[in-house]
Design a protein around this motif. Structure first.
Motif, PDB file in Angstrom:
ATOM      1  N   LEU A 119       4.815   9.174   8.205  1.00 20.68           N
ATOM      2  CA  LEU A 119       4.562  10.418   8.926  1.00 20.68           C
ATOM      3  C   LEU A 119       5.309  11.590   8.298  1.00 20.68           C
ATOM      4  O   LEU A 119       4.801  12.723   8.261  1.00 20.68           O
ATOM      5  CB  LEU A 119       4.953  10.265  10.401  1.00 20.68           C
ATOM      6  CG  LEU A 119       3.997   9.434  11.260  1.00 20.68           C
ATOM      7  CD1 LEU A 119       4.641   9.063  12.591  1.00 20.68           C
ATOM      8  CD2 LEU A 119       2.685  10.195  11.503  1.00 20.68           C
ATOM      9  N   PHE A 120       6.508  11.332   7.781  1.00 22.87           N
ATOM     10  CA  PHE A 120       7.232  12.393   7.074  1.00 22.87           C
ATOM     11  C   PHE A 120       6.430  12.869   5.863  1.00 22.87           C
ATOM     12  O   PHE A 120       6.425  14.063   5.531  1.00 22.87           O
ATOM     13  CB  PHE A 120       8.611  11.900   6.622  1.00 22.87           C
ATOM     14  CG  PHE A 120       9.687  12.073   7.663  1.00 22.87           C
ATOM     15  CD1 PHE A 120      10.108  13.325   8.055  1.00 22.87           C
ATOM     16  CD2 PHE A 120      10.275  10.967   8.247  1.00 22.87           C
ATOM     17  CE1 PHE A 120      11.087  13.493   9.010  1.00 22.87           C
ATOM     18  CE2 PHE A 120      11.274  11.112   9.210  1.00 22.87           C
ATOM     19  CZ  PHE A 120      11.675  12.381   9.603  1.00 22.87           C
ATOM     20  N   LEU A 121       5.748  11.936   5.222  1.00 21.09           N
ATOM     21  CA  LEU A 121       4.920  12.314   4.072  1.00 21.09           C
ATOM     22  C   LEU A 121       3.724  13.164   4.515  1.00 21.09           C
ATOM     23  O   LEU A 121       3.287  14.048   3.780  1.00 21.09           O
ATOM     24  CB  LEU A 121       4.417  11.064   3.338  1.00 21.09           C
ATOM     25  CG  LEU A 121       5.484  10.137   2.767  1.00 21.09           C
ATOM     26  CD1 LEU A 121       4.850   8.964   2.065  1.00 21.09           C
ATOM     27  CD2 LEU A 121       6.394  10.891   1.818  1.00 21.09           C
TER      28      LEU A 121
ATOM     29  N   ARG B 152      -0.191   6.856  -3.203  1.00 25.18           N
ATOM     30  CA  ARG B 152      -1.470   7.579  -3.160  1.00 25.18           C
ATOM     31  C   ARG B 152      -1.808   7.842  -1.700  1.00 25.18           C
ATOM     32  O   ARG B 152      -1.542   7.014  -0.836  1.00 25.18           O
ATOM     33  CB  ARG B 152      -2.587   6.761  -3.826  1.00 25.18           C
ATOM     34  CG  ARG B 152      -2.434   6.649  -5.338  1.00 25.18           C
ATOM     35  CD  ARG B 152      -3.602   5.919  -5.983  1.00 25.18           C
ATOM     36  NE  ARG B 152      -3.608   4.497  -5.664  1.00 25.18           N
ATOM     37  CZ  ARG B 152      -4.480   3.905  -4.856  1.00 25.18           C
ATOM     38  NH1 ARG B 152      -5.409   4.638  -4.243  1.00 25.18           N
ATOM     39  NH2 ARG B 152      -4.432   2.609  -4.623  1.00 25.18           N
ATOM     40  N   VAL B 153      -2.400   9.000  -1.435  1.00 23.61           N
ATOM     41  CA  VAL B 153      -2.652   9.406  -0.057  1.00 23.61           C
ATOM     42  C   VAL B 153      -3.500   8.370   0.675  1.00 23.61           C
ATOM     43  O   VAL B 153      -3.174   7.960   1.792  1.00 23.61           O
ATOM     44  CB  VAL B 153      -3.345  10.788  -0.010  1.00 23.61           C
ATOM     45  CG1 VAL B 153      -3.783  11.114   1.415  1.00 23.61           C
ATOM     46  CG2 VAL B 153      -2.410  11.860  -0.536  1.00 23.61           C
TER      47      VAL B 153
ATOM     48  N   ILE C 280      13.003  13.244  -1.048  1.00 26.07           N
ATOM     49  CA  ILE C 280      13.274  11.976  -0.364  1.00 26.07           C
ATOM     50  C   ILE C 280      12.233  10.910  -0.671  1.00 26.07           C
ATOM     51  O   ILE C 280      12.507   9.722  -0.546  1.00 26.07           O
ATOM     52  CB  ILE C 280      13.385  12.144   1.170  1.00 26.07           C
ATOM     53  CG1 ILE C 280      12.076  12.631   1.777  1.00 26.07           C
ATOM     54  CG2 ILE C 280      14.539  13.020   1.550  1.00 26.07           C
ATOM     55  CD1 ILE C 280      12.080  12.610   3.296  1.00 26.07           C
ATOM     56  N   VAL C 281      11.035  11.328  -1.103  1.00 28.26           N
ATOM     57  CA  VAL C 281      10.007  10.324  -1.407  1.00 28.26           C
ATOM     58  C   VAL C 281       9.727  10.220  -2.899  1.00 28.26           C
ATOM     59  O   VAL C 281       8.888   9.432  -3.320  1.00 28.26           O
ATOM     60  CB  VAL C 281       8.698  10.630  -0.661  1.00 28.26           C
ATOM     61  CG1 VAL C 281       8.902  10.521   0.823  1.00 28.26           C
ATOM     62  CG2 VAL C 281       8.145  11.984  -1.017  1.00 28.26           C
ATOM     63  N   LYS C 282      10.422  11.009  -3.716  1.00 31.11           N
ATOM     64  CA  LYS C 282      10.275  10.945  -5.165  1.00 31.11           C
ATOM     65  C   LYS C 282       8.826  11.120  -5.611  1.00 31.11           C
ATOM     66  O   LYS C 282       8.321  10.376  -6.437  1.00 31.11           O
ATOM     67  CB  LYS C 282      10.798   9.612  -5.699  1.00 31.11           C
ATOM     68  CG  LYS C 282      12.262   9.330  -5.386  1.00 31.11           C
ATOM     69  CD  LYS C 282      12.658   7.976  -5.917  1.00 31.11           C
ATOM     70  CE  LYS C 282      14.077   7.642  -5.586  1.00 31.11           C
ATOM     71  NZ  LYS C 282      14.451   6.281  -6.043  1.00 31.11           N
ATOM     72  N   LEU C 283       8.121  12.088  -5.022  1.00 31.98           N
ATOM     73  CA  LEU C 283       6.722  12.261  -5.365  1.00 31.98           C
ATOM     74  C   LEU C 283       6.518  13.204  -6.541  1.00 31.98           C
ATOM     75  O   LEU C 283       7.306  14.113  -6.769  1.00 31.98           O
ATOM     76  CB  LEU C 283       5.958  12.842  -4.164  1.00 31.98           C
ATOM     77  CG  LEU C 283       5.680  11.875  -3.015  1.00 31.98           C
ATOM     78  CD1 LEU C 283       4.893  12.593  -1.941  1.00 31.98           C
ATOM     79  CD2 LEU C 283       4.895  10.684  -3.505  1.00 31.98           C
TER      80      LEU C 283
ATOM     81  N   SER D 261       0.838  -1.217   0.000  1.00 33.13           N
ATOM     82  CA  SER D 261       0.000   0.000   0.000  1.00 33.13           C
ATOM     83  C   SER D 261       0.864   1.255   0.000  1.00 33.13           C
ATOM     84  O   SER D 261       0.592   2.221  -0.725  1.00 33.13           O
ATOM     85  CB  SER D 261      -0.923   0.003   1.230  1.00 33.13           C
ATOM     86  OG  SER D 261      -1.837  -1.062   1.179  1.00 33.13           O
ATOM     87  N   ALA D 262       1.928   1.258   0.819  1.00 33.62           N
ATOM     88  CA  ALA D 262       2.825   2.422   0.886  1.00 33.62           C
ATOM     89  C   ALA D 262       3.505   2.674  -0.451  1.00 33.62           C
ATOM     90  O   ALA D 262       3.785   3.821  -0.808  1.00 33.62           O
ATOM     91  CB  ALA D 262       3.868   2.210   1.980  1.00 33.62           C
ATOM     92  N   ASN D 263       3.775   1.610  -1.195  1.00 34.56           N
ATOM     93  CA  ASN D 263       4.451   1.736  -2.489  1.00 34.56           C
ATOM     94  C   ASN D 263       3.562   2.335  -3.578  1.00 34.56           C
ATOM     95  O   ASN D 263       4.054   2.720  -4.638  1.00 34.56           O
ATOM     96  CB  ASN D 263       4.955   0.370  -2.969  1.00 34.56           C
ATOM     97  CG  ASN D 263       6.434   0.196  -2.703  1.00 34.56           C
ATOM     98  OD1 ASN D 263       6.921   0.589  -1.661  1.00 34.56           O
ATOM     99  ND2 ASN D 263       7.148  -0.381  -3.646  1.00 34.56           N
ATOM    100  N   GLN D 264       2.257   2.425  -3.320  1.00 32.54           N
ATOM    101  CA  GLN D 264       1.339   2.915  -4.357  1.00 32.54           C
ATOM    102  C   GLN D 264       1.391   4.432  -4.527  1.00 32.54           C
ATOM    103  O   GLN D 264       0.883   4.975  -5.489  1.00 32.54           O
ATOM    104  CB  GLN D 264      -0.092   2.475  -4.034  1.00 32.54           C
ATOM    105  CG  GLN D 264      -0.285   0.971  -4.153  1.00 32.54           C
ATOM    106  CD  GLN D 264      -1.687   0.542  -3.792  1.00 32.54           C
ATOM    107  OE1 GLN D 264      -2.625   1.349  -3.817  1.00 32.54           O
ATOM    108  NE2 GLN D 264      -1.855  -0.717  -3.442  1.00 32.54           N
TER     109      GLN D 264
END
Length: 448
Positions: free
Chosen positions: A322-324, A286-287, A442-445, A281-284
């Motif tokens: 949480l950083f996200l 999406r919020v 850091i999260v490549k968003l 799920s985290a890899n998707q």
């Protein structure tokens, strides 16, 4: 009894339980009955039928100083270890050790020392675990208990892997593997190939790690022990998630793990399932998916009886989520406090020596917190210290992560100073913008 030991190596635990019950029913007054019962307790423990193992052990536990009573106490220690009651586990194991020492039973001593080592590993006292396991190894080699020596070697390899001493870990696990192959010990070979996969993963050798995990999976499917199978499925899914590469096999692994989780009452199988659901799920990116991932991880974190390594992994994953949240939260202070609370949870489990990987993970998180709070010098100091640690060990992927964090910090400092030179009055605005810029990187968003 050698016949029963051969069945144990093949994972034929159900068969041993049946044989024991048949023998005890037929010859209840035989002096061998209690021996069969001690084997049955061990097999019930390996099958994850902990309450049955406890009931049977307590029914036949006496004050007699005998070999079977020593092994019953040892098995009670193992059951409580799996149930997460470390204090009681150590108490029973120490009682078993006293019996074997009194009897002058070197084999029993080597078994209990090995099992005490397992408990010490899980509670994070690796120096104590190493000393205890070396006692088991010394006795086993002195009296030529080859298979018992291999167990100690395999557990020492686990310690060296956690400490980042991968060459030594590989040497020990290879020696153990050769012994288990000679004894046709399928159960232990499944563990060996899992450990080999973890060593390759720590070196950043994904293909070799995947190959070793798949070998472990094949063996464990053949043996049919649900908990062991669930563990390897978890490692395979985690490997793909960490590599950001959800290949076609992942769906099959997740479906197989889901079936195991809903068929079994074993708590750790459920936790493996929760972990892979959270990771995927985290890899998707999406919020909502990340919100779901956080919920999965929190179920493990809030379970007092969760396996320590899984709980720590869940805490670390939640910290990254949480950083996200800082990017979209209207109350950044509250989120930062939540991160710090999670860091406190980790410190409760992680002694300084517990795991080099965990130690570096903590330092990266601390550096990120320092950066967000605009303590740039402190952030750099932490990352420089983390870099020094990675230079002393062989964990390549953690070294690369630290270097990446240092590069991002340097890049943000340049942007920070450039912006201030042009317009010193916009300091507070630049601070906030640079924090968001850092988090984006850091999260490549993709924020479009």
């Amino acid at each position: 009894m050698e016949f029963l030991r051969k069945l144990i190596r093949l994972g034929k635990y159900e068969e041993i339980v049946k044989l024991s019950e048949e023998f005890v029913n037929a010859y209840p007054d035989s002096h061998q009955a209690i021996v069969y019962i001690s084997y049955e307790i061990y097999c019930l423990y390996r099958l994850g039928r902990y309450n049955e193992a406890l009931d049977l052990a307590k029914l036949h536990l006496t004050d007699e100083v005998s070999r079977p009573q020593g092994f019953i106490l040892d098995n009670l220690g193992l059951v409580y270890w799996k149930k997460g009651d470390m204090k009681r586990a150590e108490s029973y194991l120490e009682a078993a050790l006293k019996i074997f020492v009194k009897l002058g039973d070197q084999f029993g001593e080597s078994v209990v020392y090995n099992d005490l080592g397992l408990v010490k590993i899980e509670t994070g006292f690796l120096s104590d675990a190493k000393d205890i396991l070396e006692k088991s190894l010394k006795i086993s080699r002195e009296f030529r208990f080859e298979d018992q020596a291999a167990y100690a070697l395999a557990n020492l390899a686990k310690i060296y892997r956690m400490q980042g001493r991968l060459t030594e870990a590989e040497e020990y696990i290879t020696t153990a593997k050769e012994t288990f192959e000679r004894y046709n010990d399928s159960v232990s070979l499944g563990v060996v190939h899992r450990t080999i996969g973890q060593i390759h993963e720590a070196r950043g050798e994904r293909d070799q790690a995947e190959g070793a995990f798949k070998t472990s999976l094949k063996i464990r499917r053949e043996v049919g022990l649900k908990l062991d199978l669930a563990e390897t499925l978890y490692f395979l899914v985690r490997l793909s998630c960490n590599a950001d590469c959800l290949d076609t096999d992942i769906k099959t692994y997740m479906e197989e793990l889901s079936d195991l989780a809903f068929e079994s009452t074993e708590r750790r199988i459920l936790h493996y399932w929760l972990m892979v659901q959270g990771l995927v799920s985290a890899n998707q990116r999406r919020v909502f998916a990340r919100f779901q991932a956080k919920k999965y991880f929190e179920q493990i974190i809030n379970d007092d009886r969760a396996y320590v390594e899984l709980k720590v992994e869940a805490i670390i994953q939640n910290i990254h989520l949480l950083f996200l949240e800082l990017q979209i939260s209207e109350n950044a202070k509250e989120v930062i406090e939540d991160i710090e609370a999670h860091m406190h949870l980790i410190s409760n489990f992680a002694k300084w020596e517990h795991s080099v990987i965990l130690e570096i993970e903590q330092m990266i998180i601390q550096a990120k917190l320092a950066l967000i709070q605009r303590e740039f010098d402190e952030s750099r100091k932490i990352l420089d210290e983390a870099r020094k640690i990675t230079e002393k060990v062989e964990i390549n992927f953690m070294r690369e992560r630290v270097e990446k964090e240092i590069s991002l910090l340097d890049e943000n400092l340049k942007l920070w100073h450039s912006a201030l030179d042009k317009n010193p009055k916009i300091k507070s605005s630049v601070e906030n913008n640079e924090i968001v810029n850092y988090l984006r990187k850091i999260v490549k968003l993709n924020f479009s």
